[in-house]
Design a protein around this motif. Structure first.
Motif, PDB file in Angstrom:
ATOM      1  N   PHE A   7      -1.645   0.164   0.448  1.00  0.00           N
ATOM      2  CA  PHE A   7      -0.393   0.411  -0.270  1.00  0.00           C
ATOM      3  C   PHE A   7       0.713   0.838   0.686  1.00  0.00           C
ATOM      4  O   PHE A   7       0.478   1.561   1.656  1.00  0.00           O
ATOM      5  N   LEU A   8       1.900   0.383   0.379  1.00  0.00           N
ATOM      6  CA  LEU A   8       3.114   0.902   1.006  1.00  0.00           C
ATOM      7  C   LEU A   8       3.610   2.071   0.165  1.00  0.00           C
ATOM      8  O   LEU A   8       3.677   1.971  -1.069  1.00  0.00           O
ATOM      9  N   GLY A   9       3.943   3.176   0.814  1.00  0.00           N
ATOM     10  CA  GLY A   9       4.500   4.330   0.116  1.00  0.00           C
ATOM     11  C   GLY A   9       5.944   4.537   0.519  1.00  0.00           C
ATOM     12  O   GLY A   9       6.309   4.375   1.688  1.00  0.00           O
ATOM     13  N   ILE A  10       6.785   4.902  -0.466  1.00  0.00           N
ATOM     14  CA  ILE A  10       8.207   5.154  -0.232  1.00  0.00           C
ATOM     15  C   ILE A  10       8.559   6.513  -0.811  1.00  0.00           C
ATOM     16  O   ILE A  10       8.273   6.789  -1.982  1.00  0.00           O
ATOM     17  N   GLU A  11       9.179   7.379  -0.003  1.00  0.00           N
ATOM     18  CA  GLU A  11       9.516   8.734  -0.429  1.00  0.00           C
ATOM     19  C   GLU A  11      10.963   9.056  -0.054  1.00  0.00           C
ATOM     20  O   GLU A  11      11.346   9.010   1.120  1.00  0.00           O
ATOM     21  N   THR A  12      11.793   9.376  -1.075  1.00  0.00           N
ATOM     22  CA  THR A  12      13.204   9.706  -0.851  1.00  0.00           C
ATOM     23  C   THR A  12      13.668  10.782  -1.822  1.00  0.00           C
ATOM     24  O   THR A  12      14.803  10.751  -2.304  1.00  0.00           O
ATOM     25  N   SER A  13      12.824  11.764  -2.101  1.00  0.00           N
ATOM     26  CA  SER A  13      13.143  12.718  -3.164  1.00  0.00           C
ATOM     27  C   SER A  13      14.156  13.781  -2.760  1.00  0.00           C
ATOM     28  O   SER A  13      14.833  14.347  -3.614  1.00  0.00           O
ATOM     29  N   SER A  34       0.133   4.053   9.085  1.00  0.00           N
ATOM     30  CA  SER A  34       1.418   4.430   9.675  1.00  0.00           C
ATOM     31  C   SER A  34       2.102   5.437   8.776  1.00  0.00           C
ATOM     32  O   SER A  34       1.850   5.484   7.568  1.00  0.00           O
ATOM     33  N   SER A  35       2.969   6.244   9.363  1.00  0.00           N
ATOM     34  CA  SER A  35       3.757   7.212   8.601  1.00  0.00           C
ATOM     35  C   SER A  35       5.055   7.460   9.355  1.00  0.00           C
ATOM     36  O   SER A  35       5.048   7.999  10.462  1.00  0.00           O
ATOM     37  N   VAL A  36       6.159   7.054   8.748  1.00  0.00           N
ATOM     38  CA  VAL A  36       7.480   7.182   9.353  1.00  0.00           C
ATOM     39  C   VAL A  36       8.307   8.137   8.513  1.00  0.00           C
ATOM     40  O   VAL A  36       8.407   7.974   7.287  1.00  0.00           O
ATOM     41  N   ASN A 313       6.457  13.446   2.938  1.00  0.00           N
ATOM     42  CA  ASN A 313       6.038  12.259   3.675  1.00  0.00           C
ATOM     43  C   ASN A 313       5.649  11.176   2.682  1.00  0.00           C
ATOM     44  O   ASN A 313       5.430  11.452   1.504  1.00  0.00           O
ATOM     45  N   ALA A 314       5.559   9.960   3.153  1.00  0.00           N
ATOM     46  CA  ALA A 314       5.240   8.843   2.259  1.00  0.00           C
ATOM     47  C   ALA A 314       3.760   8.516   2.223  1.00  0.00           C
ATOM     48  O   ALA A 314       3.315   7.781   1.332  1.00  0.00           O
ATOM     49  N   ALA A 315       2.983   9.054   3.173  1.00  0.00           N
ATOM     50  CA  ALA A 315       1.543   8.799   3.146  1.00  0.00           C
ATOM     51  C   ALA A 315       0.925   9.368   1.879  1.00  0.00           C
ATOM     52  O   ALA A 315       0.076   8.739   1.239  1.00  0.00           O
ATOM     53  N   MET A 316       1.355  10.569   1.499  1.00  0.00           N
ATOM     54  CA  MET A 316       0.818  11.182   0.283  1.00  0.00           C
ATOM     55  C   MET A 316       1.244  10.396  -0.959  1.00  0.00           C
ATOM     56  O   MET A 316       0.500  10.321  -1.949  1.00  0.00           O
ATOM     57  N   ILE A 317       2.433   9.783  -0.912  1.00  0.00           N
ATOM     58  CA  ILE A 317       2.897   8.983  -2.047  1.00  0.00           C
ATOM     59  C   ILE A 317       2.083   7.697  -2.156  1.00  0.00           C
ATOM     60  O   ILE A 317       1.687   7.277  -3.255  1.00  0.00           O
ATOM     61  N   ALA A 318       1.815   7.074  -1.020  1.00  0.00           N
ATOM     62  CA  ALA A 318       0.998   5.862  -1.032  1.00  0.00           C
ATOM     63  C   ALA A 318      -0.390   6.155  -1.596  1.00  0.00           C
ATOM     64  O   ALA A 318      -0.919   5.390  -2.416  1.00  0.00           O
ATOM     65  N   TRP A 319      -0.985   7.280  -1.162  1.00  0.00           N
ATOM     66  CA  TRP A 319      -2.327   7.616  -1.637  1.00  0.00           C
ATOM     67  C   TRP A 319      -2.322   7.942  -3.136  1.00  0.00           C
ATOM     68  O   TRP A 319      -3.201   7.484  -3.874  1.00  0.00           O
ATOM     69  N   ALA A 320      -1.337   8.716  -3.579  1.00  0.00           N
ATOM     70  CA  ALA A 320      -1.249   9.030  -5.008  1.00  0.00           C
ATOM     71  C   ALA A 320      -1.052   7.762  -5.818  1.00  0.00           C
ATOM     72  O   ALA A 320      -1.590   7.630  -6.928  1.00  0.00           O
ATOM     73  N   GLY A 321      -0.306   6.812  -5.254  1.00  0.00           N
ATOM     74  CA  GLY A 321      -0.135   5.540  -5.937  1.00  0.00           C
ATOM     75  C   GLY A 321      -1.431   4.760  -6.036  1.00  0.00           C
ATOM     76  O   GLY A 321      -1.731   4.135  -7.066  1.00  0.00           O
ATOM     77  N   ILE A 322      -2.230   4.799  -4.979  1.00  0.00           N
ATOM     78  CA  ILE A 322      -3.530   4.130  -5.000  1.00  0.00           C
ATOM     79  C   ILE A 322      -4.417   4.744  -6.075  1.00  0.00           C
ATOM     80  O   ILE A 322      -5.068   4.031  -6.859  1.00  0.00           O
ATOM     81  N   GLU A 323      -4.446   6.075  -6.120  1.00  0.00           N
ATOM     82  CA  GLU A 323      -5.291   6.745  -7.113  1.00  0.00           C
ATOM     83  C   GLU A 323      -4.837   6.422  -8.533  1.00  0.00           C
ATOM     84  O   GLU A 323      -5.655   6.169  -9.428  1.00  0.00           O
TER      85      GLU A 323
END
Length: 360
Positions: A7-13, A34-36, A313-323
């Protein structure tokens, strides 16, 4: 070969523009490809805090580049993805819209499923990303905008045991830094000053420790530090470097004491085998040490994420999206952003509500 889900995660909160690629392995483990994270500290430095309009414009300028960088660093293309996860709230509306509109465009162009993620769920599920923790577990979510104890029982099942009734600890750290003329964000600077201060000089109040339960309060503590500062200035005509360090030490000790005691109560109310901490304040070493001691006393395992995963970070968003995706969750083009979005929708709001929903 089965590679699981990518998954790609996007975070801009808020004020960090972030993109990441995360893979769930066939055995249920996770791999951050990756995590940018593009910060905005310099843009807001002159204002003493985050300016929503400036943050929104910066997100709009940076988010597509952050996604490109994340895909490149992960050595994947859009065709290699299985889905897109994007923060849909809570947060600043302008920033959230920047991320969501990009996610909608990518989903429409590629046909990939899109999953809207609660930013707080991203933090709350981080222990499963980093340590494959099994449900249920206890989570202390402690950040600049939020502070709550959560019994985490599933990717979308959270029971709130207690929460702040006013300021969050991270917000208090920022305000203390501001009144002591320290740089923003305040947490790291207050921690550095506190390490050089006399923790016994100021005995600030420990709010709500005289009441049962797991709710917290930090507004009165902030006011007590302000009054102590003003008394020193009135007596001396100003603050010395040591005065500032001692004030920081006393403040941080009070926050640590409150969080430690409330964590002890939360573990008694929900005796989970694991107590995890997440959010920006989880990066504070003194607070981590106190929470570790409480967990040891309760016979629970203590988990704190790597420092780079404590802040947004967006890694946590990608993982939450996967779950959420594995649990059957998927969104379409009608997905909208929410400035307020409590994880435990059944719990009564502690600090008010309104047209935008409950504040906590």
């Amino acid at each position: 070969m089965d590679h699981g889900l990518t998954f790609l995660g996007i975070e801009t909160s808020c004020d960090d523009t972030a993109a990441a690629v995360v893979r769930r392995l066939p055995d249920g483990g996770a791999l951050i490809l990756s995590s940018v994270v593009e910060g905005q500290t310099e843009l807001h430095a002159a204002f003493g805090g985050v300016v929503p309009e400036i943050a929104a414009r910066a997100h709009a300028e940076k988010i597509d580049h952050a996604v490109e960088a994340a895909l490149s660093a992960a050595s994947v293309s859009l065709a290699d993805l299985d889905g897109i996860a994007v923060t849909a709230g809570p947060g600043l509306i302008g920033g959230l819209l920047s991320g969501l509109m990009l996610a909608k465009g990518l989903a429409a162009a590629t046909g990939l499923p899109m999953v809207g993620v609660n930013h707080l769920a991203g933090h709350a599920l981080t222990p499963r990303l980093t340590d494959a923790v099994a449900y249920p577990y206890l989570m202390l979510l402690v950040s600049g905008g939020h502070c709550q104890f959560l019994a985490v029982e599933g990717p979308e099942t959270f029971h709130r045991l207690g929460s702040t009734i006013d300021d969050a600890p991270g917000e208090a750290f920022d305000k203390i830094a501001k009144l002591l003329a320290l740089q923003q964000p305040g947490g790291p600077h207050v921690e550095r000053e506190a390490a050089l201060g006399d923790v016994a000089r100021f005995r600030f109040p420990r709010p709500l420790l005289d009441r049962p339960g797991c709710d917290l309060s930090f507004s009165g503590l902030k006011t007590a530090v302000l009054r102590a500062r003003d008394e020193i200035i009135a007596h001396k005509g100003g603050l010395t470097v040591q005065d500032r360090r001692d004030l920081c030490a006393g403040f941080q000790a009070a926050v640590a004491d409150v969080l430690a005691e409330k964590t002890r109560r939360a573990l008694a109310a929900f005796p989970a085998p694991v107590i995890a901490v997440a959010g920006g304040v989880a990066a504070n070493g003194a607070i981590r040490a106190r929470l570790q001691a409480v967990a040891d006393q309760a016979g629970a395992r203590f988990l704190a994420p790597p420092l780079k995963l404590c802040t947004d970070n967006a890694a946590m968003i990608a993982w939450a999206g996967i779950e959420r995706h594995l649990a059957g969750g998927v969104d379409d083009a009608t997905l909208s952003v929410r400035s307020r979005w409590p994880l435990d929708a059944a719990a009564a709001p502690l600090i008010g509500s309104g047209k935008r929903g409950a504040k906590a």
